[in-house]
Write a protein that holds these residues in place. Structure first.
Motif, PDB file in Angstrom:
ATOM      1  N   SER A 126      22.291  22.669  -7.108  1.00 32.82           N
ATOM      2  CA  SER A 126      22.895  23.350  -8.243  1.00 32.82           C
ATOM      3  C   SER A 126      23.634  22.345  -9.105  1.00 32.82           C
ATOM      4  O   SER A 126      24.265  21.420  -8.589  1.00 32.82           O
ATOM      5  N   LEU A 127      23.549  22.523 -10.415  1.00 33.43           N
ATOM      6  CA  LEU A 127      24.387  21.798 -11.367  1.00 33.43           C
ATOM      7  C   LEU A 127      25.245  22.860 -12.060  1.00 33.43           C
ATOM      8  O   LEU A 127      24.726  23.919 -12.425  1.00 33.43           O
ATOM      9  N   TYR A 128      26.538  22.559 -12.203  1.00 35.87           N
ATOM     10  CA  TYR A 128      27.424  23.597 -12.769  1.00 35.87           C
ATOM     11  C   TYR A 128      28.552  22.976 -13.573  1.00 35.87           C
ATOM     12  O   TYR A 128      28.973  21.836 -13.325  1.00 35.87           O
ATOM     13  N   ASP A 129      29.052  23.772 -14.495  1.00 38.47           N
ATOM     14  CA  ASP A 129      30.172  23.397 -15.345  1.00 38.47           C
ATOM     15  C   ASP A 129      31.390  23.077 -14.471  1.00 38.47           C
ATOM     16  O   ASP A 129      31.861  23.935 -13.722  1.00 38.47           O
ATOM     17  N   LYS A 130      31.875  21.846 -14.608  1.00 34.54           N
ATOM     18  CA  LYS A 130      32.992  21.349 -13.811  1.00 34.54           C
ATOM     19  C   LYS A 130      34.244  22.215 -13.982  1.00 34.54           C
ATOM     20  O   LYS A 130      35.069  22.307 -13.077  1.00 34.54           O
ATOM     21  N   LEU A 131      34.395  22.839 -15.158  1.00 35.64           N
ATOM     22  CA  LEU A 131      35.618  23.581 -15.443  1.00 35.64           C
ATOM     23  C   LEU A 131      35.532  25.041 -15.031  1.00 35.64           C
ATOM     24  O   LEU A 131      36.411  25.538 -14.330  1.00 35.64           O
ATOM     25  N   ASN A 132      34.465  25.734 -15.423  1.00 32.47           N
ATOM     26  CA  ASN A 132      34.422  27.168 -15.112  1.00 32.47           C
ATOM     27  C   ASN A 132      33.468  27.524 -13.967  1.00 32.47           C
ATOM     28  O   ASN A 132      33.395  28.671 -13.546  1.00 32.47           O
ATOM     29  N   GLY A 133      32.736  26.544 -13.446  1.00 34.02           N
ATOM     30  CA  GLY A 133      31.918  26.772 -12.254  1.00 34.02           C
ATOM     31  C   GLY A 133      30.601  27.492 -12.482  1.00 34.02           C
ATOM     32  O   GLY A 133      29.882  27.778 -11.523  1.00 34.02           O
ATOM     33  N   SER A 134      30.248  27.792 -13.724  1.00 35.53           N
ATOM     34  CA  SER A 134      28.972  28.486 -13.936  1.00 35.53           C
ATOM     35  C   SER A 134      27.844  27.471 -14.093  1.00 35.53           C
ATOM     36  O   SER A 134      28.013  26.400 -14.688  1.00 35.53           O
ATOM     37  N   GLY A 135      26.680  27.799 -13.519  1.00 40.39           N
ATOM     38  CA  GLY A 135      25.597  26.840 -13.574  1.00 40.39           C
ATOM     39  C   GLY A 135      24.296  27.401 -13.066  1.00 40.39           C
ATOM     40  O   GLY A 135      24.108  28.626 -13.020  1.00 40.39           O
ATOM     41  N   PHE A 136      23.399  26.499 -12.663  1.00 37.48           N
ATOM     42  CA  PHE A 136      22.052  26.894 -12.267  1.00 37.48           C
ATOM     43  C   PHE A 136      21.693  26.304 -10.913  1.00 37.48           C
ATOM     44  O   PHE A 136      21.952  25.134 -10.637  1.00 37.48           O
ATOM     45  N   ARG A 137      21.097  27.158 -10.088  1.00 36.64           N
ATOM     46  CA  ARG A 137      20.630  26.744  -8.765  1.00 36.64           C
ATOM     47  C   ARG A 137      19.100  26.742  -8.786  1.00 36.64           C
ATOM     48  O   ARG A 137      18.485  27.712  -9.229  1.00 36.64           O
ATOM     49  N   VAL A 138      18.510  25.657  -8.320  1.00 38.88           N
ATOM     50  CA  VAL A 138      17.050  25.546  -8.227  1.00 38.88           C
ATOM     51  C   VAL A 138      16.688  25.400  -6.755  1.00 38.88           C
ATOM     52  O   VAL A 138      17.250  24.550  -6.060  1.00 38.88           O
ATOM     53  N   HIS A 139      15.763  26.238  -6.273  1.00 34.70           N
ATOM     54  CA  HIS A 139      15.337  26.105  -4.878  1.00 34.70           C
ATOM     55  C   HIS A 139      13.818  26.162  -4.786  1.00 34.70           C
ATOM     56  O   HIS A 139      13.139  26.692  -5.662  1.00 34.70           O
ATOM     57  N   ILE A 140      13.308  25.580  -3.709  1.00 31.79           N
ATOM     58  CA  ILE A 140      11.876  25.673  -3.463  1.00 31.79           C
ATOM     59  C   ILE A 140      11.585  27.100  -3.008  1.00 31.79           C
ATOM     60  O   ILE A 140      12.341  27.665  -2.212  1.00 31.79           O
ATOM     61  N   ASP A 141      10.530  27.694  -3.555  1.00 35.22           N
ATOM     62  CA  ASP A 141      10.275  29.118  -3.370  1.00 35.22           C
ATOM     63  C   ASP A 141       9.142  29.326  -2.354  1.00 35.22           C
ATOM     64  O   ASP A 141       7.994  28.943  -2.589  1.00 35.22           O
ATOM     65  N   SER A 142       9.490  29.928  -1.209  1.00 43.55           N
ATOM     66  CA  SER A 142       8.524  30.110  -0.117  1.00 43.55           C
ATOM     67  C   SER A 142       7.274  30.862  -0.576  1.00 43.55           C
ATOM     68  O   SER A 142       6.177  30.614  -0.068  1.00 43.55           O
ATOM     69  N   ALA A 143       7.407  31.784  -1.525  1.00 40.39           N
ATOM     70  CA  ALA A 143       6.248  32.547  -2.005  1.00 40.39           C
ATOM     71  C   ALA A 143       5.327  31.639  -2.822  1.00 40.39           C
ATOM     72  O   ALA A 143       4.104  31.666  -2.668  1.00 40.39           O
ATOM     73  N   LYS A 144       5.906  30.804  -3.666  1.00 41.01           N
ATOM     74  CA  LYS A 144       5.100  29.954  -4.552  1.00 41.01           C
ATOM     75  C   LYS A 144       4.409  28.809  -3.818  1.00 41.01           C
ATOM     76  O   LYS A 144       3.382  28.292  -4.259  1.00 41.01           O
ATOM     77  N   ILE A 145       5.008  28.401  -2.688  1.00 39.97           N
ATOM     78  CA  ILE A 145       4.495  27.228  -1.972  1.00 39.97           C
ATOM     79  C   ILE A 145       3.117  27.506  -1.338  1.00 39.97           C
ATOM     80  O   ILE A 145       2.333  26.582  -1.086  1.00 39.97           O
ATOM     81  N   ASN A 146       2.809  28.779  -1.106  1.00 36.35           N
ATOM     82  CA  ASN A 146       1.539  29.147  -0.459  1.00 36.35           C
ATOM     83  C   ASN A 146       0.302  28.685  -1.231  1.00 36.35           C
ATOM     84  O   ASN A 146      -0.766  28.497  -0.656  1.00 36.35           O
ATOM     85  N   ALA A 147       0.448  28.521  -2.535  1.00 34.86           N
ATOM     86  CA  ALA A 147      -0.691  28.103  -3.360  1.00 34.86           C
ATOM     87  C   ALA A 147      -1.035  26.625  -3.179  1.00 34.86           C
ATOM     88  O   ALA A 147      -2.051  26.159  -3.691  1.00 34.86           O
ATOM     89  N   TRP A 148      -0.201  25.885  -2.450  1.00 34.38           N
ATOM     90  CA  TRP A 148      -0.365  24.431  -2.348  1.00 34.38           C
ATOM     91  C   TRP A 148      -0.406  24.021  -0.876  1.00 34.38           C
ATOM     92  O   TRP A 148       0.620  23.709  -0.288  1.00 34.38           O
ATOM     93  N   PRO A 149      -1.603  24.011  -0.287  1.00 33.58           N
ATOM     94  CA  PRO A 149      -1.709  23.816   1.174  1.00 33.58           C
ATOM     95  C   PRO A 149      -1.100  22.497   1.684  1.00 33.58           C
ATOM     96  O   PRO A 149      -0.466  22.485   2.743  1.00 33.58           O
TER      97      PRO A 149
END
Ligand code: ZN
Ligand code: ZN
Lengths: 190, 190
Positions: free
Chosen positions: B87-110
């Motif tokens: 996650s990267l987030y605003d140092k002051l107010n703590g709002s930001g974005f989390r990126v994760h590897i998605d178990s559903a999407k990974i199935n397309a890539w053996p």
């Protein structure tokens, strides 16, 4: 200072590299460059080495900039003992060198001493003089000792088997329990 | 992927940078570059951001290579939840974005799936195919969510007052006790 491939850096070149990696020319990172160099100079060139840093402040980045030991590859470990010290050691047998800032030697350098012990407010810190003292002092601020790491510390880190968490559906290490630590309530965000 | 100054990297350029920083072209770090880029793309350019990485394996180095968040400046924190997410987030107010590897999407890539879940021994891993799948998949392996950090997590880290330890004579944070943690027996070496 110099890096693990023997590329040497002038004081100014190294400060430039610090700014690009660490964001600003932290004094602790300037000292750290010399400390890493001193440890590298003493290590046998033929070995693979790991590192341990005794503070999380600044110093880990000197190791990351000048060696291949990083947080992400696990060859750098931070053990928060609160001392301004780092060690590089043979990955296999654990023998190596510890470099620390020496309280006795620091007395000869008033601006370094004032910065290190926070004897005056940051606004009153004379950065030019601080850099000049650091460049002049060179290795004469530090002491080196030989160390041998505890065998338990040399064990390779392993994730072990992973599975998808039944709650968030993300993969996690099965040894953490039936659900992942995030779903157990350890996530630092909502 | 790209870094915080908008310098773009081709797949091969990024792999070259990984080798120089991390020592070898770890697949997790290849994915990590895309994940950092996806978070950067969503952050307001005018803010100062900090980062949190949910695994200590590989991924912290993608953050350190592509942003100014590092272990040593404290703008990167590793919270070992065992999930492949950052996650990267605003140092002051703590709002930001989390990126994760998605178990559903990974199935397309053996080949990615086999690597990520360790479904076959490393020796049988087809690295060329793995890299090809990663380059082709691009962003289609990940999901992004908005987050808000807990207020306690936003507090600035402080060393506090330091003094020389009466045993080892090195400086340490007074809040650790009458003697330093090293002399209390927490040093991982003899
Ligand atoms: Zn979960
Ligand atoms: Zn002590």
């Amino acid at each position: 200072c110099r890096d693990h491939t023997h590329i040497p850096y002038t004081f100014d070149e190294y400060i430039h590299r610090i700014r690009r990696f660490h964001g600003y020319a932290a004094p602790g990172l300037i000292l750290g460059g010399k400390m890493v160099s001193m440890a590298l100079d003493r290590l046998d060139e033929s070995i693979l080495f790991d590192s341990v840093c005794e503070t999380a402040f600044c110093l880990p980045d000197a190791i990351q900039m000048l060696t291949l030991c990083t947080t992400g590859n696990g060859w750098l470990k931070v053990v928060p003992l609160g001392r301004f010290a780092l060690s590089l050691y043979d990955k296999l047998n654990g023998s190596g060198f510890r470099v620390h800032i020496d309280s006795a030697k620091i007395n000869a350098w008033p601006e370094i001493k004032a910065w290190f012990y926070k004897l005056k407010p940051k606004a009153e810190q004379d950065n030019d003089r601080l850099h000049e003292e650091m460049a002049t002092a060179g290795e004469n601020l530090f002491s080196v000792q030989t160390i041998r790491m505890q065998p338990a510390f040399l064990e390779k880190r392993e994730v072990g088997p992973t599975a998808d968490c039944p709650i968030c559906h993300e993969a996690y290490p099965v040894r953490h329990g039936r659900i992942c630590r995030g779903c157990q309530g350890s996530a630092p965000y909502r």
